[in-house]
Design a protein around this motif. Structure first.
Motif, PDB file in Angstrom:
ATOM      1  N   LEU A 219      12.250   6.868  -4.114  1.00  0.00           N
ATOM      2  CA  LEU A 219      12.804   8.138  -3.626  1.00  0.00           C
ATOM      3  C   LEU A 219      13.653   7.923  -2.377  1.00  0.00           C
ATOM      4  CD1 LEU A 219       9.754  10.557  -4.123  1.00  0.00           C
ATOM      5  CD2 LEU A 219      11.901  10.531  -5.423  1.00  0.00           C
ATOM      6  N   GLU A 220      13.227   7.003  -1.528  1.00  0.00           N
ATOM      7  CA  GLU A 220      14.013   6.714  -0.325  1.00  0.00           C
ATOM      8  C   GLU A 220      15.307   5.991  -0.676  1.00  0.00           C
ATOM      9  OE1 GLU A 220      13.286   8.005   2.432  1.00  0.00           O
ATOM     10  OE2 GLU A 220      11.275   8.674   1.916  1.00  0.00           O
ATOM     11  N   ILE A 221      15.258   5.128  -1.673  1.00  0.00           N
ATOM     12  CA  ILE A 221      16.443   4.377  -2.086  1.00  0.00           C
ATOM     13  C   ILE A 221      17.500   5.323  -2.651  1.00  0.00           C
ATOM     14  CG2 ILE A 221      17.293   2.678  -3.766  1.00  0.00           C
ATOM     15  CD1 ILE A 221      15.860   1.507  -1.333  1.00  0.00           C
ATOM     16  N   GLU A 222      17.061   6.399  -3.287  1.00  0.00           N
ATOM     17  CA  GLU A 222      18.013   7.358  -3.861  1.00  0.00           C
ATOM     18  C   GLU A 222      18.879   8.022  -2.797  1.00  0.00           C
ATOM     19  OE1 GLU A 222      15.821  10.111  -6.201  1.00  0.00           O
ATOM     20  OE2 GLU A 222      15.316   8.658  -7.784  1.00  0.00           O
ATOM     21  N   GLN A 223      18.456   7.979  -1.544  1.00  0.00           N
ATOM     22  CA  GLN A 223      19.236   8.585  -0.470  1.00  0.00           C
ATOM     23  C   GLN A 223      20.417   7.713  -0.045  1.00  0.00           C
ATOM     24  OE1 GLN A 223      18.270  11.721   0.237  1.00  0.00           O
ATOM     25  NE2 GLN A 223      16.668  11.296  -1.280  1.00  0.00           N
ATOM     26  N   LEU A 224      20.418   6.459  -0.467  1.00  0.00           N
ATOM     27  CA  LEU A 224      21.529   5.575  -0.137  1.00  0.00           C
ATOM     28  C   LEU A 224      22.736   5.869  -1.018  1.00  0.00           C
ATOM     29  CD1 LEU A 224      19.647   2.167   0.264  1.00  0.00           C
ATOM     30  CD2 LEU A 224      20.571   3.599   2.084  1.00  0.00           C
ATOM     31  N   PHE A 225      23.896   5.476  -0.536  1.00  0.00           N
ATOM     32  CA  PHE A 225      25.118   5.695  -1.297  1.00  0.00           C
ATOM     33  C   PHE A 225      25.086   4.930  -2.612  1.00  0.00           C
ATOM     34  CE2 PHE A 225      29.475   4.311  -2.347  1.00  0.00           C
ATOM     35  CZ  PHE A 225      30.076   5.560  -2.537  1.00  0.00           C
ATOM     36  N   LYS A 226      24.472   3.750  -2.593  1.00  0.00           N
ATOM     37  CA  LYS A 226      24.392   2.920  -3.782  1.00  0.00           C
ATOM     38  C   LYS A 226      23.077   2.165  -3.775  1.00  0.00           C
ATOM     39  CE  LYS A 226      26.888  -0.780  -6.224  1.00  0.00           C
ATOM     40  NZ  LYS A 226      28.030  -1.722  -6.171  1.00  0.00           N
TER      41      LYS A 226
ATOM     42  N   ALA B  15      11.856   3.284   5.371  1.00  0.00           N
ATOM     43  CA  ALA B  15      12.260   4.699   5.358  1.00  0.00           C
ATOM     44  C   ALA B  15      11.064   5.606   5.117  1.00  0.00           C
ATOM     45  CB  ALA B  15      13.322   4.926   4.282  1.00  0.00           C
ATOM     46  N   ASN B  16      10.153   5.190   4.251  1.00  0.00           N
ATOM     47  CA  ASN B  16       8.949   5.983   4.000  1.00  0.00           C
ATOM     48  C   ASN B  16       8.054   6.027   5.229  1.00  0.00           C
ATOM     49  OD1 ASN B  16       5.835   5.769   2.773  1.00  0.00           O
ATOM     50  ND2 ASN B  16       7.132   7.321   1.817  1.00  0.00           N
TER      51      ASN B  16
ATOM     52  N   PHE C 168       0.817  -1.213   0.000  1.00  0.00           N
ATOM     53  CA  PHE C 168       0.000   0.000   0.000  1.00  0.00           C
ATOM     54  C   PHE C 168       0.857   1.273   0.000  1.00  0.00           C
ATOM     55  CE2 PHE C 168      -2.645  -3.389   1.553  1.00  0.00           C
ATOM     56  CZ  PHE C 168      -3.834  -3.181   0.879  1.00  0.00           C
ATOM     57  N   THR C 169       2.137   1.115  -0.235  1.00  0.00           N
ATOM     58  CA  THR C 169       3.035   2.258  -0.408  1.00  0.00           C
ATOM     59  C   THR C 169       3.438   2.339  -1.875  1.00  0.00           C
ATOM     60  OG1 THR C 169       3.911   2.059   1.843  1.00  0.00           O
ATOM     61  CG2 THR C 169       5.248   3.285   0.246  1.00  0.00           C
TER      62      THR C 169
END
Length: 306
Positions: A207-214, A229-230, A199-200
């Protein structure tokens, strides 16, 4: 012809597709029973010790099903998305089973690349030839199965509860009530609602994954971290429960990543393995529920020591 489909691993996600596909080919689809103690014991007996609980249980499903079918499906799921993989054990699952369990019937073990309709059709053509030589029937069966898969819905989103938690983990741990010892029902009985990743929106996860280094290499690491993270950003639930299989390599990474960003947000990790005693799990979720209730009812969230 009877086609056997074990009710293990990602059966919870792709059962509609597989059932419709083989039924449309003219085969009779036979499934194993829902996971139970006997299937667990069979899996522990045949599977290598180093494997995680879901893989052991899959072996148990195969062992109980092999005598009831003419051919059995051992899904070699390679990719759900491009440039991502699930787990090495998925890639080698057929070899694990065929080298551990004797007197196996013929098996469908072709690689499954499910990131597009075209790539999935390549699997359907290879698998379908083992049932019928008619390519038109195979194509028609695939179209109907794919449409059914697109219409299928999954996920849990309880309503009417004052306290809710995000339930995170691999889908075969979340949706197999025997594996997680009826966790969802236990939480509901404690007055806690459950929400799962479905349901997310995928964009929110990305968008949350983009905050990781890789970007993570593993699909479920990406999805579970992005969902957690969301949740931490939106604060639309009061806590997070992560259901993890003992011996899962990707979970050992993702749990630490979530802990690093969770701060003081309530976060509970439940490790599951082949032990079937429920007392320890019950104690932990009851304590977690009590903590959440006190936090909700005491808005200051100040501990007794000040």
């Amino acid at each position: 012809m009877k086609v056997g489909i074990p009710k293990g691993l990602l059966y919870c996600k792709y059962n509609d597709f597989l059932t419709v596909f083989f039924s449309e080919l003219g085969a009779e689809v036979v499934t194993s029973e829902d996971t139970n103690k006997e299937i667990l014991d069979e899996g522990v007996k045949y599977c290598v010790d180093e494997a995680c609980l879901p893989v052991k249980i899959f072996h148990g499903h195969v062992s109980k099903l092999k005598e009831k079918c003419d051919i059995i499906v051992l899904p070699r799921i390679m990719q759900l998305y491009k440039n991502e993989y699930i787990c090495p054990k998925f890639c080698g699952l057929p070899e694990m089973v065929l080298n551990s369990i004797d007197n196996m019937p013929p098996s469908i073990t072709d690689p499954i690349y499910a990131f597009s309709k075209k790539s999935l059709y390549n699997w359907a053509k290879a698998a379908g030839k083992k049932i019928t030589p008619n390519s038109f029937i195979v194509k028609n069966a695939f179209i109907k199965a794919y449409d059914k898969h697109l219409q299928s819905t999954s996920g849990i989103k309880d309503e009417g509860y004052d306290i809710n938690v995000a339930l995170i983990g691999h889908p075969y741990n979340i949706y197999d009530s025997y594996v997680n010892m009826n966790l969802v029902n236990k939480l509901n009985n404690l007055g806690i609602g459950v929400e799962t990743m479905e349901f997310t929106q995928s964009l929110s996860i990305d968008l949350e994954i983009e905050q990781l280094f890789k970007k993570p290499f593993w699909t479920y690491l990406k999805e579970n971290y992005g969902f957690a993270a969301n949740v931490l950003k939106e604060k639309n639930v009061e806590g997070i429960i992560y259901v993890s299989s003992f011996n899962c390599g990707t979970d050992s990474v993702i749990i630490e990543l979530i802990k690093n960003i969770s701060g003081s947000f309530p976060f509970l990790t439940l490790k599951i393995d082949e032990h079937t005693g429920e007392a320890g799990l019950n104690t932990r979720i009851e304590a977690f529920a009590d903590m959440l209730e006190r936090r909700v009812n005491n808005e200051s969230n100040i501990p007794t020591h000040g």
